[in-house]
Motif scaffolding. Structure first.
Motif, PDB file in Angstrom:
ATOM      1  N   ILE A 183       0.917  -1.284  -0.121  1.00  0.00           N
ATOM      2  CA  ILE A 183       0.010  -0.004  -0.074  1.00  0.00           C
ATOM      3  C   ILE A 183       0.768   1.130  -0.113  1.00  0.00           C
ATOM      4  CG2 ILE A 183      -1.564   1.276   1.334  1.00  0.00           C
ATOM      5  CD1 ILE A 183      -2.842  -1.212   2.354  1.00  0.00           C
ATOM      6  N   LEU A 184       0.496   2.365  -0.778  1.00  0.00           N
ATOM      7  CA  LEU A 184       1.128   3.485  -0.807  1.00  0.00           C
ATOM      8  C   LEU A 184       1.452   4.018   0.746  1.00  0.00           C
ATOM      9  CD1 LEU A 184      -1.120   5.263  -3.747  1.00  0.00           C
ATOM     10  CD2 LEU A 184       1.390   4.543  -3.728  1.00  0.00           C
ATOM     11  N   PRO A 185       2.535   4.745   0.826  1.00  0.00           N
ATOM     12  CA  PRO A 185       2.667   5.429   2.145  1.00  0.00           C
ATOM     13  C   PRO A 185       1.852   6.447   2.490  1.00  0.00           C
ATOM     14  CG  PRO A 185       4.586   6.069   0.575  1.00  0.00           C
ATOM     15  CD  PRO A 185       3.669   5.137  -0.143  1.00  0.00           C
ATOM     16  N   ASN A 186       1.952   6.908   3.615  1.00  0.00           N
ATOM     17  CA  ASN A 186       1.308   8.137   4.132  1.00  0.00           C
ATOM     18  C   ASN A 186      -0.171   8.397   3.712  1.00  0.00           C
ATOM     19  OD1 ASN A 186       1.245  10.638   5.658  1.00  0.00           O
ATOM     20  ND2 ASN A 186       1.577  11.790   3.865  1.00  0.00           N
ATOM     21  N   VAL A 187      -1.076   7.213   3.592  1.00  0.00           N
ATOM     22  CA  VAL A 187      -2.533   7.285   3.280  1.00  0.00           C
ATOM     23  C   VAL A 187      -3.187   6.374   4.423  1.00  0.00           C
ATOM     24  CG1 VAL A 187      -2.103   7.425   0.717  1.00  0.00           C
ATOM     25  CG2 VAL A 187      -2.377   5.056   1.770  1.00  0.00           C
ATOM     26  N   TRP A 188      -4.506   6.970   4.703  1.00  0.00           N
ATOM     27  CA  TRP A 188      -5.500   6.400   5.589  1.00  0.00           C
ATOM     28  C   TRP A 188      -5.758   5.037   4.926  1.00  0.00           C
ATOM     29  CZ3 TRP A 188      -5.587   7.992  10.436  1.00  0.00           C
ATOM     30  CH2 TRP A 188      -5.389   9.184  10.715  1.00  0.00           C
ATOM     31  N   ILE A 189      -5.813   3.930   5.502  1.00  0.00           N
ATOM     32  CA  ILE A 189      -6.224   2.577   5.360  1.00  0.00           C
ATOM     33  C   ILE A 189      -7.510   2.225   5.938  1.00  0.00           C
ATOM     34  CG2 ILE A 189      -5.495   0.111   5.056  1.00  0.00           C
ATOM     35  CD1 ILE A 189      -2.466   0.988   5.128  1.00  0.00           C
ATOM     36  N   VAL A 190      -8.313   2.028   5.273  1.00  0.00           N
ATOM     37  CA  VAL A 190      -9.518   1.695   5.552  1.00  0.00           C
ATOM     38  C   VAL A 190     -10.197   0.355   5.289  1.00  0.00           C
ATOM     39  CG1 VAL A 190     -12.209   1.901   5.724  1.00  0.00           C
ATOM     40  CG2 VAL A 190     -10.621   3.988   5.827  1.00  0.00           C
ATOM     41  N   ILE A 191     -10.201  -0.681   6.283  1.00  0.00           N
ATOM     42  CA  ILE A 191     -10.714  -2.051   5.761  1.00  0.00           C
ATOM     43  C   ILE A 191     -12.310  -2.093   5.968  1.00  0.00           C
ATOM     44  CG2 ILE A 191     -10.638  -4.555   6.048  1.00  0.00           C
ATOM     45  CD1 ILE A 191      -7.556  -4.145   6.536  1.00  0.00           C
ATOM     46  N   ARG A 192     -13.020  -2.383   5.060  1.00  0.00           N
ATOM     47  CA  ARG A 192     -14.436  -2.453   5.435  1.00  0.00           C
ATOM     48  C   ARG A 192     -14.859  -3.926   5.044  1.00  0.00           C
ATOM     49  NH1 ARG A 192     -17.058   1.110   2.141  1.00  0.00           N
ATOM     50  NH2 ARG A 192     -18.250  -0.209   1.028  1.00  0.00           N
ATOM     51  N   ILE A 193     -15.607  -4.567   6.203  1.00  0.00           N
ATOM     52  CA  ILE A 193     -16.039  -5.774   6.076  1.00  0.00           C
ATOM     53  C   ILE A 193     -17.673  -5.638   6.071  1.00  0.00           C
ATOM     54  CG2 ILE A 193     -14.207  -6.808   7.253  1.00  0.00           C
ATOM     55  CD1 ILE A 193     -17.326  -6.991   9.178  1.00  0.00           C
ATOM     56  N   ASP A 194     -18.207  -6.512   5.408  1.00  0.00           N
ATOM     57  CA  ASP A 194     -19.623  -6.731   5.154  1.00  0.00           C
ATOM     58  C   ASP A 194     -19.930  -8.067   5.269  1.00  0.00           C
ATOM     59  OD1 ASP A 194     -20.715  -3.939   4.245  1.00  0.00           O
ATOM     60  OD2 ASP A 194     -19.031  -4.292   2.954  1.00  0.00           O
ATOM     61  N   GLY A 195     -21.516  -8.235   5.892  1.00  0.00           N
ATOM     62  CA  GLY A 195     -22.155  -9.549   5.866  1.00  0.00           C
ATOM     63  C   GLY A 195     -22.298 -10.281   4.703  1.00  0.00           C
ATOM     64  N   LYS A 196     -22.269 -11.526   4.579  1.00  0.00           N
ATOM     65  CA  LYS A 196     -22.613 -12.052   3.249  1.00  0.00           C
ATOM     66  C   LYS A 196     -23.952 -12.846   3.467  1.00  0.00           C
ATOM     67  CE  LYS A 196     -21.864 -13.772  -0.967  1.00  0.00           C
ATOM     68  NZ  LYS A 196     -21.976 -12.776  -2.351  1.00  0.00           N
ATOM     69  N   LYS A 197     -25.029 -12.260   2.765  1.00  0.00           N
ATOM     70  CA  LYS A 197     -26.437 -13.010   2.747  1.00  0.00           C
ATOM     71  C   LYS A 197     -26.750 -12.823   4.302  1.00  0.00           C
ATOM     72  CE  LYS A 197     -25.887 -15.833  -1.163  1.00  0.00           C
ATOM     73  NZ  LYS A 197     -26.209 -17.511  -1.657  1.00  0.00           N
ATOM     74  N   PHE A 198     -26.743 -11.531   5.097  1.00  0.00           N
ATOM     75  CA  PHE A 198     -26.968 -11.439   6.247  1.00  0.00           C
ATOM     76  C   PHE A 198     -28.564 -11.226   6.399  1.00  0.00           C
ATOM     77  CE2 PHE A 198     -24.724 -10.633  10.242  1.00  0.00           C
ATOM     78  CZ  PHE A 198     -23.851 -11.365  10.002  1.00  0.00           C
ATOM     79  N   HIS A 199     -29.319 -10.983   5.100  1.00  0.00           N
ATOM     80  CA  HIS A 199     -30.812 -10.850   5.474  1.00  0.00           C
ATOM     81  C   HIS A 199     -31.124 -12.503   5.598  1.00  0.00           C
ATOM     82  CE1 HIS A 199     -34.859  -9.968   4.241  1.00  0.00           C
ATOM     83  NE2 HIS A 199     -34.844 -11.110   3.573  1.00  0.00           N
ATOM     84  N   LYS A 200     -30.677 -13.418   5.028  1.00  0.00           N
ATOM     85  CA  LYS A 200     -30.929 -14.874   5.626  1.00  0.00           C
ATOM     86  C   LYS A 200     -30.546 -15.307   6.719  1.00  0.00           C
ATOM     87  CE  LYS A 200     -30.058 -19.729   3.927  1.00  0.00           C
ATOM     88  NZ  LYS A 200     -29.182 -20.545   3.086  1.00  0.00           N
ATOM     89  N   PHE A 201     -29.318 -14.883   7.158  1.00  0.00           N
ATOM     90  CA  PHE A 201     -28.760 -15.005   8.444  1.00  0.00           C
ATOM     91  C   PHE A 201     -29.610 -14.429   9.446  1.00  0.00           C
ATOM     92  CE2 PHE A 201     -25.961 -14.273  11.961  1.00  0.00           C
ATOM     93  CZ  PHE A 201     -25.220 -15.531  12.085  1.00  0.00           C
ATOM     94  N   SER A 202     -30.227 -13.233   9.400  1.00  0.00           N
ATOM     95  CA  SER A 202     -30.851 -12.604  10.566  1.00  0.00           C
ATOM     96  C   SER A 202     -32.288 -13.208  10.669  1.00  0.00           C
ATOM     97  CB  SER A 202     -31.013 -11.066  10.178  1.00  0.00           C
ATOM     98  OG  SER A 202     -31.655 -10.856   8.987  1.00  0.00           O
ATOM     99  N   LYS A 203     -32.690 -13.775   9.443  1.00  0.00           N
ATOM    100  CA  LYS A 203     -34.113 -14.375   9.437  1.00  0.00           C
ATOM    101  C   LYS A 203     -34.055 -15.589  10.091  1.00  0.00           C
ATOM    102  CE  LYS A 203     -37.812 -15.651   6.488  1.00  0.00           C
ATOM    103  NZ  LYS A 203     -38.504 -15.455   5.377  1.00  0.00           N
ATOM    104  N   THR A 204     -32.984 -16.493   9.800  1.00  0.00           N
ATOM    105  CA  THR A 204     -32.827 -17.798  10.233  1.00  0.00           C
ATOM    106  C   THR A 204     -32.425 -17.563  11.871  1.00  0.00           C
ATOM    107  OG1 THR A 204     -31.595 -18.482   8.462  1.00  0.00           O
ATOM    108  CG2 THR A 204     -31.324 -19.700  10.333  1.00  0.00           C
TER     109      THR A 204
END
Length: 322
Positions: free
Chosen positions: A44-65
């Protein structure tokens, strides 16, 4: 003499054989190393803010289950917060984490050298650690067992300036407001007014924020601004020194990952929490009368760890001493 000559000849032949074998062994070790040239340099380039974003996969089904409460399940959100806390405990270079619904963003300071700033290493470590921590934290917050393991994907985004980073976080918080206001109105129409999902969607189609606020107040007696801030603003995790007015002196100044539900779009937030963009020294957090459970769990775990370490330091009981 014959024996001496035989030994000299044997030694000479052995040396020649070794000399022939060494290059071969060296070539055998490096023969396949050319495949490393196919690896892509993802530093990764130096001197930059690194943001890692995670997202749930098929969480609509997961939350319903798993029968999540609609439109918000406090315990389920806290499982996310606890998993994100575990990531921040592992990576001290994460200065802020922000979560809502089934997503979390982790902000690494510009100067981080974690994993030599290799994008794939950072992404896979954070995503896998979050996923496993989610599973480990589940029974602490939820009353039912996991039916199956959740799955999260992730991405790495770089922001060169402080303004870019603030705009990114503002975008994610604005997304919370839009989605939560809609979901609150939608599920009230479905669960309390008896509308079908399709009819509720038709009722809300083309409406603005003011219309949804009016609907909630007039039909359900709900002032949207009085709903829990975690639902309306998401959760901000910051590393702070916890100060408890009524607690033991030993507890003062102990570090913990603290959940906040504040307006990070406003400039006031950044003026109060100057350690995020400035020199990174954890600020202070004056604990409320009722300590947030997420913080309480961390402090208790540290207390238990200190107790174990103290026991290990104690010398063994000396036998034979009366």
């Amino acid at each position: 003499m014959r024996l001496l000559g035989f030994l000299n000849k044997l030694n000479h032949n052995l040396a020649k054989s070794t000399a022939r074998e060494l290059p071969r062994r060296s070539m055998a070790c490096s023969r396949y190393e050319y495949v490393k040239t196919y690896e892509q340099d993802d530093t990764i380039l130096p001197n930059v803010w690194i943001v890692i974003r995670i997202d749930g996969k098929k969480f609509h089904k997961f939350s319903k289950t798993h029968n999540f409460e609609k439109p918000n399940d406090e315990n389920a959100l806290n499982v996310m917060n606890a998993a994100a806390t575990a990531v921040m405990q592992e990576f001290r270079d994460v200065v802020l984490a922000y979560g809502q619904s089934d997503e979390y963003s982790f902000v690494f300071r510009k100067e981080t050298a974690a994993f030599k700033r290799r994008s794939a290493k950072l992404l896979t470590y954070v995503t896998s650690l979050f996923s496993t921590s989610y599973v480990m934290q589940w029974p602490k917050w939820m009353n039912q067992p996991l039916a199956y393991a959740p799955c999260f994907d992730g991405r790495v985004v770089l922001y060169p300036s402080d303004e870019n980073l603030r705009d990114y976080l503002s975008w994610r918080q604005a997304d919370v407001h839009v989605n939560n206001l809609y979901n609150t109105a939608f599920w009230k129409l479905v669960l309390e007014s008896g509308l079908s999902n399709q009819k509720a969607e038709e009722r809300l189609r083309g409406t603005f924020s003011a219309d949804k606020n009016e609907l909630l107040f007039q039909e359900f007696g709900i002032n949207y601004n009085n709903l829990p801030a975690m639902y309306r603003k998401g959760t901000i995790l910051l590393r702070k020194r916890v100060i408890s007015d009524g607690g033991d002196n030993d507890e003062k100044g102990r570090q913990a990952i603290v959940p906040l539900h504040e307006d990070l779009i406003s400039s006031h937030f950044w003026k109060v929490h100057t350690e995020i963009l400035g020199k990174y020294v954890p600020g202070t957090y004056r604990a409320p009368e009722t300590m947030p459970r997420l913080v309480d769990l961390q402090l208790n775990a540290k207390q238990e760890q200190r107790g174990v370490e103290e026991e290990q330091k104690q010398p063994d009981n000396l036998a034979g001493i009366s």
